[in-house]
Every structure is written in C-alpha cells, then in structure tokens.
Design an enzyme around this catalytic site. Sequence first.
Site, PDB file in Angstrom:
ATOM      1  CD  GLU A   1      -4.510  -7.787   2.328  1.00  0.00           C
ATOM      2  OE1 GLU A   1      -5.340  -7.052   2.879  1.00  0.00           O
ATOM      3  OE2 GLU A   1      -3.298  -7.493   2.283  1.00  0.00           O
TER       4      GLU A   1
ATOM      5  CD  GLU B   1      -2.671  -1.303   2.554  1.00  0.00           C
ATOM      6  OE1 GLU B   1      -2.719  -0.320   3.307  1.00  0.00           O
ATOM      7  OE2 GLU B   1      -3.250  -2.370   2.817  1.00  0.00           O
TER       8      GLU B   1
HETATM    9  O1  G3I Z   1      -1.925  -7.799  19.304  1.00  0.00           O
HETATM   10  C1  G3I Z   1      -2.641  -6.711  19.920  1.00  0.00           C
HETATM   11  C2  G3I Z   1      -3.162  -7.149  21.277  1.00  0.00           C
HETATM   12  O2  G3I Z   1      -2.046  -7.442  22.133  1.00  0.00           O
HETATM   13  C3  G3I Z   1      -4.013  -6.046  21.887  1.00  0.00           C
HETATM   14  O3  G3I Z   1      -4.589  -6.489  23.096  1.00  0.00           O
HETATM   15  C4  G3I Z   1      -5.121  -5.658  20.907  1.00  0.00           C
HETATM   16  C5  G3I Z   1      -5.895  -4.492  21.476  1.00  0.00           C
HETATM   17  O4  G3I Z   1      -6.836  -4.097  20.496  1.00  0.00           O
HETATM   18  O5  G3I Z   1      -4.553  -5.251  19.630  1.00  0.00           O
HETATM   19  C6  G3I Z   1      -3.812  -6.323  19.033  1.00  0.00           C
HETATM   20  O6  G3I Z   1      -3.275  -5.871  17.808  1.00  0.00           O
HETATM   21  C7  G3I Z   1      -4.243  -5.804  16.763  1.00  0.00           C
HETATM   22  C8  G3I Z   1      -3.722  -6.633  15.579  1.00  0.00           C
HETATM   23  O7  G3I Z   1      -4.611  -6.501  14.451  1.00  0.00           O
HETATM   24  C9  G3I Z   1      -3.582  -8.116  15.952  1.00  0.00           C
HETATM   25  O8  G3I Z   1      -4.846  -8.644  16.238  1.00  0.00           O
HETATM   26  C10 G3I Z   1      -4.351  -4.334  16.321  1.00  0.00           C
HETATM   27  O9  G3I Z   1      -4.950  -3.589  17.376  1.00  0.00           O
HETATM   28  C11 G3I Z   1      -5.220  -4.231  15.082  1.00  0.00           C
HETATM   29  O10 G3I Z   1      -5.179  -2.906  14.569  1.00  0.00           O
HETATM   30  C12 G3I Z   1      -4.647  -5.156  13.990  1.00  0.00           C
HETATM   31  O11 G3I Z   1      -5.534  -5.085  12.890  1.00  0.00           O
HETATM   32  C13 G3I Z   1      -5.001  -5.649  11.680  1.00  0.00           C
HETATM   33  C14 G3I Z   1      -4.927  -4.547  10.612  1.00  0.00           C
HETATM   34  O12 G3I Z   1      -4.439  -5.116   9.390  1.00  0.00           O
HETATM   35  C15 G3I Z   1      -4.018  -3.436  11.033  1.00  0.00           C
HETATM   36  O13 G3I Z   1      -4.143  -2.398  10.098  1.00  0.00           O
HETATM   37  C16 G3I Z   1      -5.948  -6.737  11.202  1.00  0.00           C
HETATM   38  O14 G3I Z   1      -5.937  -7.829  12.108  1.00  0.00           O
HETATM   39  C17 G3I Z   1      -5.519  -7.236   9.816  1.00  0.00           C
HETATM   40  O15 G3I Z   1      -6.495  -8.123   9.287  1.00  0.00           O
HETATM   41  C18 G3I Z   1      -5.373  -6.061   8.859  1.00  0.00           C
HETATM   42  O16 G3I Z   1      -4.908  -6.561   7.654  1.00  0.00           O
HETATM   43  C19 G3I Z   1      -4.574  -5.563   6.670  1.00  0.00           C
HETATM   44  C20 G3I Z   1      -3.446  -6.135   5.824  1.00  0.00           C
HETATM   45  O17 G3I Z   1      -2.341  -6.459   6.657  1.00  0.00           O
HETATM   46  C21 G3I Z   1      -3.054  -5.168   4.723  1.00  0.00           C
HETATM   47  N1  G3I Z   1      -4.221  -4.846   3.899  1.00  0.00           N
HETATM   48  C22 G3I Z   1      -5.344  -4.285   4.671  1.00  0.00           C
HETATM   49  C23 G3I Z   1      -5.761  -5.272   5.757  1.00  0.00           C
HETATM   50  C24 G3I Z   1      -6.945  -4.730   6.521  1.00  0.00           C
HETATM   51  O18 G3I Z   1      -6.572  -3.573   7.237  1.00  0.00           O
END
Ligand code: G3I
Length: 339
Positions: free
Chosen positions: A252, A146
């Site tokens: 994705e 991105e």
């Molecule tokens: O690991 C921490 C955890 O310790 C904590 O308690 C919790 C509190 O909310 O957060 C956890 O981290 C989260 C992480 O996912 C793991 O679950 C983050 O807050 C959360 O923001 C993160 O979201 C991910 C997102 O990317 C971040 O932008 C999504 O799971 C993931 O599916 C998403 O995937 C992205 C691709 O990598 C790139 N393309 C877009 C896609 C959707 O955003």
Amino acid sequence: MRNWLPFIFLLASCSKPVSENCAGSGLYTKASFPIGTAFNLSDAAEHPLLTQKFSTHFNAFTPENALKFSTISPWPGVYDFSEGDSLVALWQDRARIHGHTLIWHQQLPSWFAQYKGDYKELLQAHVRTVIRHYARNIRSWDVVNEALTEQGELRASPWLEQVGEDYIYLAFKAAQEADAKATLFYNEYNLALNPRKLDAALRLCENLRSRGIRLSGIGMQMHIGVSYPSREEIAFAVEKIWRAGFTVHFSELDISLNPLGNKKNFSEADFQAQAAKYREVVEVYQQIPRDHQFGITLWGIGDADSWIPNYFNRVDAPLLFDAHYNPKPAFCAFQNALK
Ligand code: G3I
C-alpha cells in the site's frame, strides 16, 4: 467520494509536469516484479485519465474497498459481489488482481455488532464464500489485516472479542481450505518503522506455519513519509522477512509530504525529496531475491485519489501522479530506479 477542500490549497503547488520522456513507457515494463495500484470502481468511472494511467503503467491491481466485509456483506448471510465483479471484469485480462482484505477490525458492516449467530462460523463462512467466489480470478489474498498493536500484541478487535485469539488461525485455515492454490498474506503497517511490531508479525506468521497454515507472504503496507523510515530500517525489515522465508509485498505504498499536517502546500524541494524516497524504496525492494518478491502496489494513482487527505483531514500529495494525473518527479525517480 472526494473531498476537494484539501486540494484547493494543493492545486497551486502541484509539481510542474515532468518531461514526458520519463513517462513515455509503462512503469511495469521496466520492473522485474508486478507494479500495482488500488482504486474504487467509482474512481475508474469518474476519471478516464485514471484508467488510462492504470492501463499504461500498472499490471497489478488491488480493489481499494470493493472486497472488504462491509462492501461485500450488507446483511448477515447476504453477499453483494457487484463492485468486485465489475473491477475483476475490467482488469482481469491485464492485471494480477490481489484480494484485500478478508478479516480486518475496520470496515465491518453496521449489523456486525448486533449479530446473534456464531461469530466463528460467520468468520469461516465469509472467508470461504468470498475466496470461492473469486477463485478463478483472484489467486492471492490479504487474509488478515492489521491484527497487531505497536507493542506487538493482538490489537483489540471485534473478531478477537467474539471469536478469541484463534480468529487469525481460523481465518487462514478457512482460506486455504477454500482455495488450496491461493497465495495467502498477512498484511500490516509500520513493520519497517517498528522492530517490535515486525518481530511480533514474524512470530505470528511463523506460528501459523507451524500449525500447518500455508502462509506465503507478508504485506508491508509502506504508508511512509519522506523522512521515515530510513533506508536502513526498510532494508533491515525487508531482509528479516524474506530470510524468514516469506514473500514480501509492498502492499500500500504512499509517501506523505505532510505527516504532521502543518503544511498547506509543497515546494519543488518537497517533491524532489519525495522522489528520492521513492527511489530508495524501489532500490531496497529490488535487493530482495526474485523468488521472494510479490511486487510493489501504490495505494492510488493520482494525489486526488489518496485516502490520506480525507482520513487525516490534511493537504497531502503522496503518490506518483499529481491531482491532474501528470507524472511528478516521484514518478520519474520510481521509473528510473527500476531495473
Ligand atoms: O462507500 C461510501 C459512500 O457510499 C459514502 O457516501 C461515503 C461517505 O463518506 O463513504 C464511502 O465509504 C468510504 C470508503 O472508503 C469507500 O470510499 C468510507 O467512508 C471511508 O472510510 C473508506 O476509507 C478507506 C479506508 O481504508 C477505511 O479505513 C479508504 O478508501 C482506503 O484507502 C483505506 O485503505 C486502508 C487499507 O484497506 C488497509 N490499510 C490502511 C489503508 C488506509 O486506511
């Protein structure tokens, strides 16, 4: 971590489980290309049904968050591969594992902004260290994710700010030096919906190739909706990419039922429309010449695993299985479209 609130409303509208005969054999057994999905180690630990569905239906896997900068590098120069190693150990014998993602403007560690060292060296060291660590088990990578705006410009990014416009080239150069055999991708969203962004992505990738980068493919994330992009728009973008000589990865895929966030639950008609869209996506993907197909990766297995409800704080049901891992009409449509 799941936020169950969005699902309190949704559970009542879970689609009726479809007839089991459609879900009998594994999705991937009917496909001429890998069928992947993505999840976290914690999801696999919490939900035996998730791993059961994964084992039955998928032969490719993208760690959803385990290989991202913030997960792997909690401190400058410190690497924590534990979650990625656990996922590789779990699935390496039965699934192609795709590395996601080395350089991205999101999910950077909290120390990144205050880093006092040389950011160019940091970028190169991170790419080399991660790829070399997984060289035996992960043979393909989203090297950069991105990097473009909807206007086709380089988006504002800590990497652009700290390293300059060449950060993308430097990331790919470090990647191919780290593993000469790795299949390298540029990964992006909205490429089917936005022709200007598509052209910019192609220019970016063609320019990298002209500078000696072995960039194999383009990941079209395909976070789409039931009514957009059209079949024709998807087919146009896919054809433009493979005719430019790039492998295509639907990297994705999910299909939102509630892109405007104005729904609280979904009707059978909604689930049938979603099924028709999944069929369309598979049919378009199968028009790509085999040697330019990398596969289709769903961004999650069951609706309760999807990133969408948490990220947008809305009810949604974008995947092939419902919140209880029952196959939805989308699953049958996806499977029946495979040939
Ligand atoms: O690991 C921490 C955890 O310790 C904590 O308690 C919790 C509190 O909310 O957060 C956890 O981290 C989260 C992480 O996912 C793991 O679950 C983050 O807050 C959360 O923001 C993160 O979201 C991910 C997102 O990317 C971040 O932008 C999504 O799971 C993931 O599916 C998403 O995937 C992205 C691709 O990598 C790139 N393309 C877009 C896609 C959707 O955003």
